[in-house]
Write an enzyme that holds these catalytic residues in place. Structure first.
Site, mmCIF file in Angstrom:
data_model
loop_
_atom_site.group_PDB
_atom_site.id
_atom_site.type_symbol
_atom_site.label_atom_id
_atom_site.label_comp_id
_atom_site.label_asym_id
_atom_site.label_seq_id
_atom_site.Cartn_x
_atom_site.Cartn_y
_atom_site.Cartn_z
ATOM 1 N N PRO A 23 0.834 -1.213 0.000
ATOM 2 C CA PRO A 23 0.000 0.000 0.000
ATOM 3 C C PRO A 23 0.865 1.257 0.000
ATOM 4 O O PRO A 23 1.802 1.373 0.787
ATOM 5 C CB PRO A 23 -0.800 -0.127 1.305
ATOM 6 C CG PRO A 23 -0.070 -1.127 2.136
ATOM 7 C CD PRO A 23 0.639 -2.035 1.197
ATOM 8 N N ALA A 57 -3.335 3.355 2.353
ATOM 9 C CA ALA A 57 -4.021 3.703 3.604
ATOM 10 C C ALA A 57 -5.244 4.552 3.266
ATOM 11 O O ALA A 57 -5.121 5.647 2.722
ATOM 12 C CB ALA A 57 -3.071 4.482 4.507
ATOM 13 N N GLN A 99 -6.126 -1.147 2.225
ATOM 14 C CA GLN A 99 -5.689 -0.968 3.603
ATOM 15 C C GLN A 99 -6.583 0.090 4.253
ATOM 16 O O GLN A 99 -6.685 1.201 3.724
ATOM 17 C CB GLN A 99 -4.235 -0.488 3.620
ATOM 18 C CG GLN A 99 -3.642 -0.431 5.010
ATOM 19 C CD GLN A 99 -2.232 0.161 5.009
ATOM 20 O OE1 GLN A 99 -2.007 1.259 4.527
ATOM 21 N NE2 GLN A 99 -1.282 -0.574 5.548
ATOM 22 N N TYR A 182 0.829 5.063 13.418
ATOM 23 C CA TYR A 182 -0.532 5.566 13.290
ATOM 24 C C TYR A 182 -1.372 5.070 14.473
ATOM 25 O O TYR A 182 -0.852 4.439 15.383
ATOM 26 C CB TYR A 182 -1.100 5.211 11.909
ATOM 27 C CG TYR A 182 -0.272 5.858 10.810
ATOM 28 C CD1 TYR A 182 -0.100 7.244 10.793
ATOM 29 C CD2 TYR A 182 0.391 5.108 9.843
ATOM 30 C CE1 TYR A 182 0.685 7.864 9.823
ATOM 31 C CE2 TYR A 182 1.173 5.720 8.865
ATOM 32 C CZ TYR A 182 1.325 7.099 8.858
ATOM 33 O OH TYR A 182 2.095 7.712 7.922
ATOM 34 N N LEU A 300 12.536 -2.991 0.986
ATOM 35 C CA LEU A 300 13.706 -3.167 0.121
ATOM 36 C C LEU A 300 13.812 -4.570 -0.463
ATOM 37 O O LEU A 300 14.876 -5.190 -0.429
ATOM 38 C CB LEU A 300 14.987 -2.747 0.839
ATOM 39 C CG LEU A 300 15.171 -1.217 0.905
ATOM 40 C CD1 LEU A 300 16.455 -0.845 1.627
ATOM 41 C CD2 LEU A 300 15.202 -0.607 -0.498
HETATM 42 C C1 LIG Z 1 4.953 6.815 -1.615
HETATM 43 C C2 LIG Z 1 4.793 5.843 -0.483
HETATM 44 C C3 LIG Z 1 3.584 5.765 0.181
HETATM 45 C C4 LIG Z 1 3.388 4.827 1.211
HETATM 46 N N1 LIG Z 1 2.157 4.709 1.791
HETATM 47 C C5 LIG Z 1 1.911 3.692 2.649
HETATM 48 C C6 LIG Z 1 0.602 3.388 3.069
HETATM 49 O O1 LIG Z 1 -0.386 3.969 2.609
HETATM 50 N N2 LIG Z 1 0.451 2.390 3.975
HETATM 51 C C7 LIG Z 1 1.506 1.666 4.452
HETATM 52 O O2 LIG Z 1 1.313 0.784 5.280
HETATM 53 N N3 LIG Z 1 2.754 1.900 4.021
HETATM 54 C C8 LIG Z 1 2.972 2.876 3.112
HETATM 55 N N4 LIG Z 1 4.230 3.046 2.600
HETATM 56 C C9 LIG Z 1 5.273 2.063 2.946
HETATM 57 C C10 LIG Z 1 5.316 0.952 1.873
HETATM 58 O O3 LIG Z 1 4.105 0.236 1.812
HETATM 59 C C11 LIG Z 1 6.465 -0.029 2.133
HETATM 60 O O4 LIG Z 1 6.203 -0.707 3.330
HETATM 61 C C12 LIG Z 1 7.814 0.670 2.229
HETATM 62 O O5 LIG Z 1 7.979 1.607 1.183
HETATM 63 C C13 LIG Z 1 8.969 -0.328 2.196
HETATM 64 O O6 LIG Z 1 8.915 -1.101 1.021
HETATM 65 P P1 LIG Z 1 9.851 -0.766 -0.266
HETATM 66 O O7 LIG Z 1 11.272 -0.763 0.232
HETATM 67 O O8 LIG Z 1 9.559 -1.888 -1.229
HETATM 68 O O9 LIG Z 1 9.432 0.568 -0.793
HETATM 69 C C14 LIG Z 1 4.456 3.995 1.604
HETATM 70 C C15 LIG Z 1 5.682 4.107 0.945
HETATM 71 C C16 LIG Z 1 5.849 5.000 -0.085
HETATM 72 C C17 LIG Z 1 7.173 5.033 -0.796
#
Ligand SMILES: Cc1cc2nc3c(=O)[nH]c(=O)nc-3n(C[C@H](O)[C@H](O)[C@H](O)COP(=O)(O)O)c2cc1C
Length: 353
Positions: A23, A57, A99, A182, A300
């Site tokens: 998300p 979210a 979510q 949150y 990551l």
């Molecule tokens: C632009 C952006 C928006 C995000 N919004 C949410 C969100 O709405 N809900 C959530 O649980 N995590 C949110 N995250 C966290 C991501 O879901 C993810 O857990 C985090 O970026 C780590 O994964 P990655 O390394 O693949 O980016 C967001 C991350 C980014 C980059």
């Protein structure tokens, strides 16, 4: 041995592979309404081969938005545009997830490209934020108004109504956001929860609100549909929420009707030292999965072989990708090629793959 491209069945829903879009808030909505951006953003990743697409979210009440531009699901009018999104995702062979969230003391900030700072009282977009205890997230943030037991119950009901609307909008996978500092996470962590009533102090008291939310949601989220909870497996600080408590909590999730724990971390303390690196949260997923609950790993995960290894090693049931999916909406199609699997290519794109 299960690999990244094996389907996964949870309750009566089968996800075509183990690749999920994590998300990610897009902060481009007015009054919470989904729009063409969300349709194209999520739709592109469904066409790009991911099995599970989790919409960002989505606030269960207006004051639970991180920014005034967040997605929302606090009124029935929000349902029709979300239906367009779920219909398109399903047409692409993917499972639409959402979510549902409440930002608590981290609500009412400007969106990232407007600086992310807390909105000040003189701004017409200001609203009073709420939390477990009157403790601000960081300097410059509002001190939240401490919720009463009645108000806590009302928010649990708002989560239930959000789940009901998600069902009506056609979502097939629901995730409760209890991570990243949150509202629900702020009750779990002793750093943000200093309450002396039945919602604070002991582990049983700090998890009470989350279990009540799960109970309310399960009343309406149908038995044949999967329910997930995203947690921050650790606060990354002394005397905070720990992985040991996360494992304890996961044991209680199964009888409560939770199918998947989405294992993230941090977000409740601005200066927590997070050792960010490839797959850095995977060990949390592995530890939580040892309780018998399914897990999603996130953080990551960027390379096909890396995601495949996580599934093959049984460290998680689903690999979620966030930022890499922003860079490459067709990541799953490329990953299938790299891993010599049949890519789920839409016929319109066949000549490209
Ligand atoms: C632009 C952006 C928006 C995000 N919004 C949410 C969100 O709405 N809900 C959530 O649980 N995590 C949110 N995250 C966290 C991501 O879901 C993810 O857990 C985090 O970026 C780590 O994964 P990655 O390394 O693949 O980016 C967001 C991350 C980014 C980059």
């Amino acid at each position: 041995m299960t690999n990244l491209f094996d389907p996964l069945t949870i309750r009566s829903i089968t996800i075509r592979n183990r690749i999920g879009v994590s998300p990610m808030c897009q902060y481009c909505y007015e009054d919470g309404f989904s729009n063409d951006w969300q349709l194209v953003h999520l739709g592109a990743r469904a066409a790009g081969g991911a099995g599970l697409i989790i919409a960002e979210a989505t606030a269960v009440e207006a004051r639970g938005r991180i920014t005034p531009h967040d997605a929302g699901i606090w009124k029935d009018d929000h349902i029709p545009p979300l239906r367009k999104v779920t219909r398109f995702i399903k047409e692409q062979g993917a499972v639409p997830g959402i979510q549902i969230a409440h930002a608590g003391r981290k609500a009412n900030t400007h969106r990232p490209w407007d600086g992310s700072s807390p909105i000040t009282m003189d701004d017409p977009q200001f609203w009073q934020v709420v939390g477990a205890s009157p403790i601000a997230f960081a300097d410059g943030y509002q001190t939240p108004q401490e919720l009463t037991a009645e108000e806590i119950h009302a928010i649990a009901i708002a989560f239930r109504h959000g789940a009901e609307r998600a069902l009506q909008a056609g979502f097939e996978f629901l995730e409760i956001h209890a991570a990243h500092g949150y509202l629900l996470h702020s009750f779990l962590s002793p750093h943000s929860n200093h309450r002396s009533d039945q919602y604070g102090g002991s582990f049983a008291n700090r998890i009470r609100f989350l279990l009540e939310v799960i109970g309310e949601v399960r009343k309406v989220w149908q038995d044949h549909l999967p329910l997930a909870v995203r947690i921050s497996a650790t606060d990354w600080v002394e005397n905070g929420w720990t992985i040991t408590e996360s494992v304890e909590l996961a044991r209680l999730f199964i009888p409560a009707g939770v199918d998947v724990v989405d294992c993230s971390s941090g977000g409740n303390l601005p200066k927590a030292p997070v050792p960010v690196g490839p797959g850095y949260q995977v060990p949390f997923s592995e530890a939580i999965r040892s309780t018998g609950v399914m897990t999603a790993a996130v953080g990551l995960i960027t390379a096909p072989a890396q995601a495949d290894q996580i599934i093959r090693n049984q460290q998680a049931d689903i690999a979620l990708l966030g930022r890499e999916m922003l860079r490459n909406p067709s990541w799953a199609l490329h990953a299938a090629h790299a891993l010599r699997q049949a890519p789920p290519v839409p016929p319109q794109y066949l000549r490209g793959f």
